[in-house]
Design an enzyme around this catalytic site. Structure first.
Site, short mmCIF file in Angstrom:
data_model
loop_
_atom_site.label_atom_id
_atom_site.label_comp_id
_atom_site.label_asym_id
_atom_site.label_seq_id
_atom_site.Cartn_x
_atom_site.Cartn_y
_atom_site.Cartn_z
N SER A 190 3.05 2.07 9.91
CA SER A 190 3.30 2.84 8.35
C SER A 190 3.42 1.95 7.23
CB SER A 190 4.48 4.02 8.78
OG SER A 190 5.75 3.09 9.22
N ASP A 433 16.04 5.11 4.29
CA ASP A 433 14.67 4.54 4.45
C ASP A 433 14.84 3.32 3.64
OD1 ASP A 433 12.20 3.31 4.84
OD2 ASP A 433 11.12 5.03 4.42
N HIS A 436 10.20 1.00 4.36
CA HIS A 436 9.19 1.54 3.54
C HIS A 436 9.61 1.23 2.05
CE1 HIS A 436 8.65 3.80 7.40
NE2 HIS A 436 7.33 3.19 7.26
#
Length: 461
Positions: A190, A433, A436
């Site tokens: 990702s 998060d 990312h």
């Protein structure tokens, strides 16, 4: 030229057939001599004209100029030099050789050759980001910090500045020229999806007609399928992403009691590989999924052939997997056609725990400025470098570990979902998060490094 040579041969043949030619009257002899002299002068004029024309074309092709006629002649010269067949091994190289039409600073490109792109600092630059927050509808909700209510914006107004040189600003229009007729494919986890979405947004905002930029199958969410492909129709170009967090194949096998269990086949390349092996540019990554509990512990999970290891150190498993990937690249990718890159490990910044145990980064609004607080170079990337050195195929290594380590401010943190209340964002049960990156943001700089790599290849060719 061929006609003149044939005329001379004809005269010589006539002389052989008719020995009496030397006995003709003087006037006839003078006419013959005059004819020969005229032919020689025609040949001289022809060769002189061709020499002058080639010299003129070379002058225009090699002299920097914004004049359109000069560029037209340069393109003709390039066509004669490289040919137009799409089947030639140097297909990618010939496209990058096109003379830039965007006025790219030649001095910056010249310095890139000897510049260490991955050692530097982040500097403020109000001309950034490369696309306005909220201007790209193709960003995943979980990366779209602006739409999800993040109040500060300094995190997207920073530019990566290598020591000893400056990165050319990514010119989307010029990059689309370089990619015309090409397939650029991202393969990985990702974090590579982060980079893929960044590049799609940059290039889409630079396309002349954005309505002719679309996902091949009409998809608008980019998390549930094994692959995605954005088509840039006016440029005959695709920017694609294949999901493969390990680069080797996730597997199922039978345990002794007959039940199924998941394993990771360290000796088998991932199953989509044949679909992208002939792409013009390949950008691989792996790393974060090797830190999860199952992979980091390595118990009864890693498999080679029919053997499932009772326990295997994660670094050794990582080496085996990358070796399998490297052998596949060497055996299946044509380096004369395809440029191969590997993007390195992207740093995470969980404070006070891991991603699933209360780790946080939502209060971070500035990058790290003191190098002493940076992490050490990831051991997995040392393994990667050794594998790359043992490969026959040249692989450009985008070593982004240090440049991302500075950026504790660039993660989505609590801004992962639209229309969340402050209470929901701060809920102890909701994980943050800190792996990312917000878009626009840090992955845009990775794509500037990709652009710089393309410019360096252009100069080398």
């Amino acid at each position: 030229m061929c006609k003149n040579e044939n005329e001379n041969k004809s005269l010589m043949a006539d002389a052989a057939k008719h020995p009496s030619i030397n006995d003709r009257r003087p006037v006839a002899q003078l006419k013959t001599l005059y004819s020969l002299s005229k032919t020689e002068r025609s040949s001289a004029l022809y060769y002189g004209f061709m020499f002058a024309f080639v010299a003129f074309v070379l002058f225009l092709a090699l002299t920097p100029s914004s004049n359109s006629s000069s560029l037209w002649f340069a393109s003709i010269f390039t066509s004669f030099s490289t040919g137009n067949s799409s089947s030639t091994p140097s297909n990618f190289s010939s496209s990058v050789l096109k003379k830039p039409s965007n006025g790219t600073n030649a001095g910056l490109v010249e310095k890139l050759t000897d510049c260490e792109l991955f050692d530097g600092e982040w500097v403020s630059d109000d001309s950034y980001p490369l696309y306005k927050p909220g201007s790209c509808s193709l960003i995943d909700e979980k990366f779209n910090c602006f739409a999800n209510g993040r109040p500060d914006d300094a995190y997207c107004k920073l530019k990566w500045k290598p020591k000893g040189c400056s990165l050319p600003r990514l010119n989307g229009s010029h990059m689309l020229e370089l990619l015309t007729g090409k397939r650029l494919v991202f393969v990985g986890d990702s974090l590579n999806r982060n980079m893929w979405e960044s590049l799609v947004c940059i290039l889409r905002n630079s396309a002349k007609n954005q309505s002719k930029v679309y996902e091949e199958y009409g998809r608008h969410q980019f998390r549930s399928r094994a692959s995605y492909s954005f088509v840039f129709k006016d440029y005959d170009c695709t920017i694609e992403f294949f999901v493969s967090p390990f680069l080797v194949q996730e597997w199922e096998t039978r345990s002794k009691n007959g039940s199924k269990k998941e394993t990771l086949r360290l000796d088998m390349i991932e199953k989509s590989a044949d679909e992208y092996k002939s792409a013009d540019i390949l950008i691989f990554n792996t790393g974060h999924w090797w830190t999860h509990e199952k992979t980091s512990k390595g118990k009864d999970y890693y498999q080679e052939g029919s053997n499932v290891y009772v326990e295997l150190n994660v670094l050794e498993a990582f080496r085996k997997a990358l070796t399998t990937w490297g052998r596949w690249v060497d055996a299946n990718v044509n380096p004369m056609k395809t440029l191969v890159l590997f993007r390195g490990y992207s740093a995470s910044h969980f404070d006070g725990g891991q991603w699933n145990s209360g780790g946080q980064c939502d209060r971070e609004t500035e990058p790290i400025k003191n190098k002493t607080y940076l992490s050490s170079y990831p051991l997995k990337m040392e393994v990667l470098e050794r594998v790359l050195k043992g490969m026959k195929t040249p692989v450009a290594y985008l070593n982004i570990s240090r440049m991302t380590d500075y950026r504790k401010d660039g993660h989505p943190s609590i801004y992962r979902k639209q229309n969340s209340s402050k209470e929901e964002r701060k809920s102890p049960s909701r994980s943050q998060d800190c792996s990312h990156w917000c878009l626009p943001g840090v992955p845009d700089a990775w794509n500037e490094l990709l652009y710089a790599e393309l410019l360096r290849k252009q100069k080398q060719k």
